[in-house]
Motif scaffolding. Sequence first.
Motif, PDB file in Angstrom:
ATOM      1  N   VAL A 165       0.806  -1.109  -0.050  1.00 37.98           N
ATOM      2  CA  VAL A 165       0.094  -0.007   0.092  1.00 37.98           C
ATOM      3  C   VAL A 165       0.832   1.306   0.080  1.00 37.98           C
ATOM      4  O   VAL A 165       0.713   2.243  -0.867  1.00 37.98           O
ATOM      5  N   TRP A 204      -6.545   3.802   4.460  1.00 38.56           N
ATOM      6  CA  TRP A 204      -6.068   3.883   3.222  1.00 38.56           C
ATOM      7  C   TRP A 204      -5.612   5.160   2.744  1.00 38.56           C
ATOM      8  O   TRP A 204      -5.091   5.497   2.114  1.00 38.56           O
ATOM      9  N   TRP A 209      -4.078   6.898  -0.862  1.00 38.09           N
ATOM     10  CA  TRP A 209      -4.945   6.270  -1.816  1.00 38.09           C
ATOM     11  C   TRP A 209      -6.209   7.091  -1.989  1.00 38.09           C
ATOM     12  O   TRP A 209      -6.842   7.688  -1.205  1.00 38.09           O
ATOM     13  N   THR A 211     -10.012   6.676  -2.165  1.00 37.81           N
ATOM     14  CA  THR A 211     -10.570   5.677  -1.371  1.00 37.81           C
ATOM     15  C   THR A 211     -12.173   5.933  -1.244  1.00 37.81           C
ATOM     16  O   THR A 211     -12.396   6.780  -1.369  1.00 37.81           O
TER      17      THR A 211
END
Length: 282
Positions: A165, A204, A209, A211
């Motif tokens: 990630v 996240w 990211w 999301t």
Amino acid sequence: MTANPSRASSTTLVQRAHNIRRHALRMGQVQGQGYVGQALGAADLLAVSYFHAMTYKPEDPKWEERDRFYLSIGHYAIALYAALIEAEIVPLDELETYGSDDSRLPMSGMATYTPGMEITGGSLGQGLGIAVGACLGLKRKKSASFVYNLLSDGELNEGSTWEAVMSASHWKLDNLIAIVDVNNQQADGRSSEVLAFEPIVDRWQAFGWFTQRVDGNDLDALVKAFDAARNHPAAQPRVIICDTKMGKGVPFLETREKAHFIRVDEHEWDLALNNLDEGKTV
């Protein structure tokens, strides 16, 4: 054959998801057991992946310009096989060979056996890292292809997942779309009790990211989320967190307490198929 067979098809996503569920149940019936709860729950997100979002050629699974679908959770193989059968990448008549000797549909997904199976999963925590490497390679080749990586909430227990990630965000991999199946079930119990994953959206996002969180059994919501992920303008990886229901579409499986690996009595398979067909809506 168009590179986007799903977009030229008159078959609805509702019908595709229903067919995927039916294929999975029929494969489970061959062996009398399997991860059918996960397959029933993930059928909608697989239908949207293969029949709305992704670009591929059924007759040429290794077409260089295809989008890739990586199944990190190898024990969900029965679910992906069902989607590959519905997409006509794997012939329907191979369904009856599921889990048998010399079958191209082993009980855990293996890339060397099955057309359209991009990676060998099963050792959880590896898929997203492989996807990161693939996305870097595609960018070096200046490819427009996307990698879709399906992982589970239980897989978030693995430290290697979070390394991936972080790496994806560092490399600004805007060609990576992760899909997290949140069904709150894993081998040792409820995922949230084995190792809490909330607040999952905040985590996240904190790693950089784009999301989204949606009802993973709502086809309209999934279509919007997949479109938003693909079209997001920023140079960052994307994740769609999908809350799904184990056994979706078969009421007596939806309520079964031990749902991670389901053993279904012989007479219950036909009952499950009948329940699925009776509950179908178009």
